[in-house]
Design a protein around this motif. Structure first.
Motif, PDB file in Angstrom:
ATOM      1  N   THR A   1       0.812  -1.217   0.000  1.00 35.92           N
ATOM      2  CA  THR A   1       0.000   0.000   0.000  1.00 35.92           C
ATOM      3  C   THR A   1       0.845   1.267   0.000  1.00 35.92           C
ATOM      4  OG1 THR A   1      -1.817   1.145   1.121  1.00 35.92           O
ATOM      5  CG2 THR A   1      -0.172   0.125   2.528  1.00 35.92           C
ATOM      6  N   GLU A   2       0.292   2.306  -0.626  1.00 37.65           N
ATOM      7  CA  GLU A   2       0.891   3.642  -0.553  1.00 37.65           C
ATOM      8  C   GLU A   2       0.080   4.543   0.363  1.00 37.65           C
ATOM      9  OE1 GLU A   2       3.833   4.556  -1.795  1.00 37.65           O
ATOM     10  OE2 GLU A   2       4.015   2.445  -2.356  1.00 37.65           O
ATOM     11  N   PHE A   3      -1.005   3.979   0.904  1.00 36.71           N
ATOM     12  CA  PHE A   3      -1.832   4.734   1.849  1.00 36.71           C
ATOM     13  C   PHE A   3      -1.007   4.953   3.118  1.00 36.71           C
ATOM     14  CE2 PHE A   3      -5.791   4.448   4.793  1.00 36.71           C
ATOM     15  CZ  PHE A   3      -5.896   5.833   4.827  1.00 36.71           C
ATOM     16  N   ARG A   4      -0.703   6.226   3.417  1.00 35.51           N
ATOM     17  CA  ARG A   4       0.252   6.575   4.453  1.00 35.51           C
ATOM     18  C   ARG A   4      -0.101   5.957   5.813  1.00 35.51           C
ATOM     19  NH1 ARG A   4       5.215   7.457   4.938  1.00 35.51           N
ATOM     20  NH2 ARG A   4       5.095   8.747   3.042  1.00 35.51           N
ATOM     21  N   VAL A   5      -1.369   5.974   6.187  1.00 35.30           N
ATOM     22  CA  VAL A   5      -1.799   5.459   7.501  1.00 35.30           C
ATOM     23  C   VAL A   5      -1.427   3.982   7.644  1.00 35.30           C
ATOM     24  CG1 VAL A   5      -3.798   4.994   8.996  1.00 35.30           C
ATOM     25  CG2 VAL A   5      -3.685   7.134   7.681  1.00 35.30           C
ATOM     26  N   PHE A   6      -1.704   3.182   6.597  1.00 34.89           N
ATOM     27  CA  PHE A   6      -1.404   1.753   6.641  1.00 34.89           C
ATOM     28  C   PHE A   6       0.092   1.487   6.505  1.00 34.89           C
ATOM     29  CE2 PHE A   6      -5.832   0.203   5.026  1.00 34.89           C
ATOM     30  CZ  PHE A   6      -6.408   0.700   6.180  1.00 34.89           C
ATOM     31  N   LYS A   7       0.727   2.265   5.645  1.00 35.11           N
ATOM     32  CA  LYS A   7       2.169   2.075   5.401  1.00 35.11           C
ATOM     33  C   LYS A   7       2.975   2.331   6.669  1.00 35.11           C
ATOM     34  CE  LYS A   7       5.834   3.520   2.218  1.00 35.11           C
ATOM     35  NZ  LYS A   7       6.268   2.144   1.967  1.00 35.11           N
ATOM     36  N   ASP A   8       2.592   3.380   7.409  1.00 37.34           N
ATOM     37  CA  ASP A   8       3.284   3.686   8.670  1.00 37.34           C
ATOM     38  C   ASP A   8       3.119   2.553   9.680  1.00 37.34           C
ATOM     39  OD1 ASP A   8       4.141   6.056   7.653  1.00 37.34           O
ATOM     40  OD2 ASP A   8       2.716   7.331   8.757  1.00 37.34           O
ATOM     41  N   ALA A   9       1.926   1.993   9.732  1.00 36.06           N
ATOM     42  CA  ALA A   9       1.660   0.891  10.668  1.00 36.06           C
ATOM     43  C   ALA A   9       2.534  -0.314  10.342  1.00 36.06           C
ATOM     44  CB  ALA A   9       0.192   0.507  10.636  1.00 36.06           C
ATOM     45  N   ILE A  10       2.608  -0.677   9.061  1.00 37.78           N
ATOM     46  CA  ILE A  10       3.391  -1.853   8.660  1.00 37.78           C
ATOM     47  C   ILE A  10       4.886  -1.601   8.863  1.00 37.78           C
ATOM     48  CG2 ILE A  10       4.077  -3.256   6.668  1.00 37.78           C
ATOM     49  CD1 ILE A  10       1.185  -2.981   5.652  1.00 37.78           C
ATOM     50  N   ASP A  11       5.348  -0.404   8.504  1.00 36.79           N
ATOM     51  CA  ASP A  11       6.773  -0.083   8.627  1.00 36.79           C
ATOM     52  C   ASP A  11       7.248  -0.047  10.074  1.00 36.79           C
ATOM     53  OD1 ASP A  11       6.909   0.050   5.911  1.00 36.79           O
ATOM     54  OD2 ASP A  11       6.937   2.244   5.776  1.00 36.79           O
ATOM     55  N   SER A  12       6.332   0.237  10.995  1.00 38.75           N
ATOM     56  CA  SER A  12       6.716   0.322  12.422  1.00 38.75           C
ATOM     57  C   SER A  12       6.370  -0.960  13.178  1.00 38.75           C
ATOM     58  CB  SER A  12       6.026   1.525  13.083  1.00 38.75           C
ATOM     59  OG  SER A  12       4.618   1.383  13.006  1.00 38.75           O
ATOM     60  N   ASP A  13       6.210  -2.067  12.421  1.00 37.40           N
ATOM     61  CA  ASP A  13       5.917  -3.375  13.028  1.00 37.40           C
ATOM     62  C   ASP A  13       4.576  -3.374  13.742  1.00 37.40           C
ATOM     63  OD1 ASP A  13       6.742  -5.961  13.115  1.00 37.40           O
ATOM     64  OD2 ASP A  13       7.795  -5.796  15.025  1.00 37.40           O
ATOM     65  N   GLY A  14       3.659  -2.560  13.234  1.00 36.40           N
ATOM     66  CA  GLY A  14       2.308  -2.490  13.813  1.00 36.40           C
ATOM     67  C   GLY A  14       1.359  -3.415  13.085  1.00 36.40           C
ATOM     68  N   ILE A  15       0.068  -3.115  13.161  1.00 33.99           N
ATOM     69  CA  ILE A  15      -0.931  -4.009  12.583  1.00 33.99           C
ATOM     70  C   ILE A  15      -2.071  -3.230  11.948  1.00 33.99           C
ATOM     71  CG2 ILE A  15      -2.389  -4.245  14.655  1.00 33.99           C
ATOM     72  CD1 ILE A  15      -2.516  -7.303  13.951  1.00 33.99           C
ATOM     73  N   ILE A  16      -2.669  -3.825  10.923  1.00 33.43           N
ATOM     74  CA  ILE A  16      -3.915  -3.342  10.337  1.00 33.43           C
ATOM     75  C   ILE A  16      -4.949  -4.420  10.641  1.00 33.43           C
ATOM     76  CG2 ILE A  16      -5.087  -2.600   8.223  1.00 33.43           C
ATOM     77  CD1 ILE A  16      -2.187  -2.262   7.035  1.00 33.43           C
ATOM     78  N   SER A  17      -5.949  -4.068  11.428  1.00 37.07           N
ATOM     79  CA  SER A  17      -6.930  -5.051  11.892  1.00 37.07           C
ATOM     80  C   SER A  17      -8.305  -4.731  11.338  1.00 37.07           C
ATOM     81  CB  SER A  17      -6.984  -5.062  13.430  1.00 37.07           C
ATOM     82  OG  SER A  17      -7.896  -6.032  13.892  1.00 37.07           O
ATOM     83  N   GLY A  18      -8.962  -5.759  10.782  1.00 32.84           N
ATOM     84  CA  GLY A  18     -10.285  -5.576  10.197  1.00 32.84           C
ATOM     85  C   GLY A  18     -11.355  -6.342  10.951  1.00 32.84           C
ATOM     86  N   LEU A  19     -12.558  -5.773  11.005  1.00 30.60           N
ATOM     87  CA  LEU A  19     -13.699  -6.413  11.664  1.00 30.60           C
ATOM     88  C   LEU A  19     -14.933  -6.248  10.796  1.00 30.60           C
ATOM     89  CD1 LEU A  19     -14.893  -7.716  14.317  1.00 30.60           C
ATOM     90  CD2 LEU A  19     -15.461  -5.375  15.011  1.00 30.60           C
ATOM     91  N   LEU A  20     -15.623  -7.344  10.518  1.00 31.04           N
ATOM     92  CA  LEU A  20     -16.845  -7.309   9.711  1.00 31.04           C
ATOM     93  C   LEU A  20     -18.057  -7.265  10.626  1.00 31.04           C
ATOM     94  CD1 LEU A  20     -17.827  -7.658   6.655  1.00 31.04           C
ATOM     95  CD2 LEU A  20     -18.406  -9.978   7.367  1.00 31.04           C
ATOM     96  N   ALA A  21     -18.930  -6.273  10.413  1.00 28.84           N
ATOM     97  CA  ALA A  21     -20.196  -6.180  11.144  1.00 28.84           C
ATOM     98  C   ALA A  21     -21.310  -6.566  10.187  1.00 28.84           C
ATOM     99  CB  ALA A  21     -20.398  -4.766  11.677  1.00 28.84           C
ATOM    100  N   PRO A  22     -21.802  -7.801  10.257  1.00 26.39           N
ATOM    101  CA  PRO A  22     -22.789  -8.268   9.280  1.00 26.39           C
ATOM    102  C   PRO A  22     -24.100  -7.502   9.369  1.00 26.39           C
ATOM    103  CG  PRO A  22     -22.513  -9.869  11.054  1.00 26.39           C
ATOM    104  CD  PRO A  22     -21.468  -8.835  11.245  1.00 26.39           C
ATOM    105  N   GLY A  23     -24.614  -7.095   8.194  1.00 21.48           N
ATOM    106  CA  GLY A  23     -25.921  -6.446   8.125  1.00 21.48           C
ATOM    107  C   GLY A  23     -25.959  -5.025   8.629  1.00 21.48           C
ATOM    108  N   CYS A  24     -24.804  -4.401   8.839  1.00 25.21           N
ATOM    109  CA  CYS A  24     -24.782  -3.037   9.394  1.00 25.21           C
ATOM    110  C   CYS A  24     -24.485  -1.980   8.342  1.00 25.21           C
ATOM    111  CB  CYS A  24     -23.747  -2.946  10.518  1.00 25.21           C
ATOM    112  SG  CYS A  24     -24.135  -3.975  11.947  1.00 25.21           S
TER     113      CYS A  24
END
Length: 592
Positions: free
Chosen positions: A310-333
């Motif tokens: 990704t070139e999306f700065r928010v995600f790129k910074d997280a990955i470069d700093s050994d962080g995480i991108i976490s996703g959660l699915l809310a069904p029907g919302c």
């Protein structure tokens, strides 16, 4: 005042007692006067029996009964009869009979209580705690204390059967702060010196292993001077367990045996063993908690691999700093309004998040599409991989959080619980879920003090293969530690212990505890290890929390006879309280 011994309790009489002359003692629960006939519901801890004062049956007792009021303590003698047809009370176990009274003795009168002695009262908890002796007359609280008593007996019987010895350890001990503040007790005989109340019997139970006792348990009071909440009290009860010549599997086997008995005897449920296990890393990544509630299916997903280019700065910074991108699915919302999404954004910000990415999943002619202000930063490949990874469907809502690994996962875990509440996924009759969480980090870094702390306590053993990392990469060392989690509550925690002085010294060094400090605080334990300490390990159950869950309550105060408030005050006896100057002088203390 003379009264006869009771023949029955107020929950005991049935139709097979009809015609018998009986004696009952108890409290006046309800009083009804119907045209000269007085009906009293008489209560004790076993139940309620209706007693009847009728002038044609006994004029004297009927006359005396006119003075009876709520909570009077009385003794009656009378004859059991079948209730007249149509007056039976199916809600009472004694509802098919009543007792015609021919003798009444008022054992004690009572002023009008500040609240009715019933379970369905809407009374502020502070008032109930102030008059706790009245609150404890309510059937629900008595039922909770009887449940607690039963759990005590099951525990003692189980451990005795499995060759454990119950040993009482001291309540006055040396202050060895291990995280929470100690409660200190000044010594009158030794000026300027203090005992501490035990946060747990940790050092003593390890010494009992050195002493060769092999298998120890104790139902024990512990004390921690810390901020309180619904599931904390300054004094609490543990089931404390320690075993010699064991590994983790031995501990698990003993604990699972106890839980099988509790499930069967308290809930009449068959617990399937072995209990499922998750590592700390898995629990955090999937559920955002080291005590995950598995009664519903919402599961978080690690999205780092999807956005690794990704070139999306928010995600790129997280990955470069050994962080995480976490996703959660809310069904029907997917139809959530912007206002609802803003409320959820403020919710995660309350836990320290910088923001919340939300994405609506919509159906179009060409397939599933993602709608969000952030979509301009995502490639088509990332969008499709995101849909596939989360198994998203039209009408769903996707949440994404990113940043520091542990902090982000904790926030995502709070969002998971919030969405479960909003979607009503936690049903009151849901099957209870037990889980072992294992392989905790041995150390946690504190940014404020710039030092490592023991995640459990300083006597927890590292995994043997990780010992070389203690000096080079402490944050990567895993502990031989484990927690037992029930319905999202940690009910027990323990570890395999360090049993040799050399490894214990290495542990103290990483924690920044000098040899001199270690000797001052823990010298007695270190010295004991020099005399042949066996490999050992154990676990401690939070008994109050366990009783709370088995009783179906939301606060441990409802399963403790005399609890403190959230600010640590006993409203009933007004403690803590001031003491006089003479007492302080004896203890060599001056209050500033």
């Amino acid at each position: 005042m003379h009264f006869k011994r009771r023949t029955h309790t107020c929950g005991e009489l049935r139709e097979n007692n009809i015609g018998e002359n009986v004696i009952l003692h108890g409290w006046v629960d309800k009083r009804r006067d119907l045209g000269g006939v007085i009906f009293i519901e008489l209560r004790d801890r076993y139940g309620i029996t209706q007693i009847v004062f009728e002038p044609t049956f006994n004029k004297e007792s009927h006359h005396e009964a006119k003075d009876l009021r709520s909570e009077f303590v009385i003794s009656i003698e009378g004859v059991v009869r079948k209730r007249p047809e149509g007056t039976e009370n199916p809600e009472l176990e004694t509802g098919q009979i009543d007792v015609m009274v021919n003798k009444l003795i008022i054992l004690n009168e009572a002023v009008t209580p500040p609240f009715p002695i019933r379970d369905d009262i809407d009374t502020h908890e502070d008032l109930r705690l102030k008059y706790r002796y009245l609150d404890l007359r309510r059937p629900k609280l008595q039922k909770n204390l009887l449940l607690r008593h039963r759990m005590y007996q099951l525990t003692r019987k189980y451990f005795d059967k499995n060759n454990f010895v119950e040993v009482e350890t001291p309540v006055l001990m040396k202050s060895t702060p291990e995280g929470a503040r100690d409660f200190l007790v000044p010594s009158r005989l030794h000026k300027g010196k203090f005992y501490a109340l035990p946060q747990s019997p940790q050092t003593y139970k390890q010494i009992l292993m050195v002493s060769g006792l092999d298998r120890y348990f104790q139902i024990v009071k512990c004390f921690r001077d810390e901020d309180l909440r619904a599931d904390r009290q300054p004094e609490f009860t543990q089931i404390d367990v320690e075993m010699s010549f064991v590994d983790q599997e031995d501990i698990f086997q003993i604990v699972e045996g106890l839980m099988k008995i509790m499930f069967k005897e308290i809930w009449n449920k068959e617990l399937q063993t072995p209990i499922p296990r998750l590592s700390f890393d898995e629990a955090m990544e999937k559920y955002g908690s080291d005590k995950p509630d598995l009664r519903f299916d919402l599961e978080m997903k690690n999205l780092n691999h999807i956005f690794h280019k990704t070139e999306f700065r928010v995600f790129k910074d997280a990955i470069d700093s050994d962080g995480i991108i976490s996703g959660l699915l809310a069904p029907g919302c997917g139809e959530y309004t912007r206002n609802q999404l803003d409320v959820l954004t403020d919710f995660v910000k309350g836990f320290g998040a910088k923001g919340l990415i939300w994405i609506r999943v919509k159906q179009s002619d060409s397939g599933l599409e993602l709608e969000s202000p952030t979509m301009k930063f995502f490639t088509d490949e990332e969008k499709q991989n995101l849909i596939k990874e989360l198994n998203a469907k039209a009408g769903d809502l996707i949440f994404i959080l990113s940043g520091n690994r542990i902090k982000t996962l904790n926030i995502a875990g709070q969002l998971r619980l919030e969405m479960a509440r909003r979607l009503d996924l936690i049903k009151p009759d849901a099957e209870p879920k037990l889980l072992w969480v294992t392989d905790f980090p041995l150390f946690e870094w504190d940014e404020e003090t710039k030092r490592y702390y023991a995640m459990h306590h300083p006597f927890t053993s590292p995994r043997l293969e990780d010992i070389p990392l203690m000096e080079t990469a402490p944050s990567k060392v895993k502990a031989r530690a484990y927690d037992l989690v029930l319905n999202g509550n940690e009910i027990a925690g323990g570890s395999i212990r360090i049993h040799n002085s050399e490894l214990q010294a290495k542990m103290f060094k990483v924690l920044g505890i000098s040899e001199e400090e270690a000797q001052t605080k823990f010298g007695f334990l270190m010295n004991a290890f020099k005399y042949g300490a066996p490999p050992h390990g154990g676990i401690a159950f939070g008994f109050d929390r366990m009783a709370m869950i088995f009783a179906g309550e939301n606060s441990i105060r409802d399963v403790i006879a005399f609890p403190k408030t959230a600010s640590g005050i006993s409203l009933m006896d007004d403690s803590p309280s001031f003491v006089d100057e003479a007492q302080l002088r004896e203890l060599h203390i001056k209050v500033r």
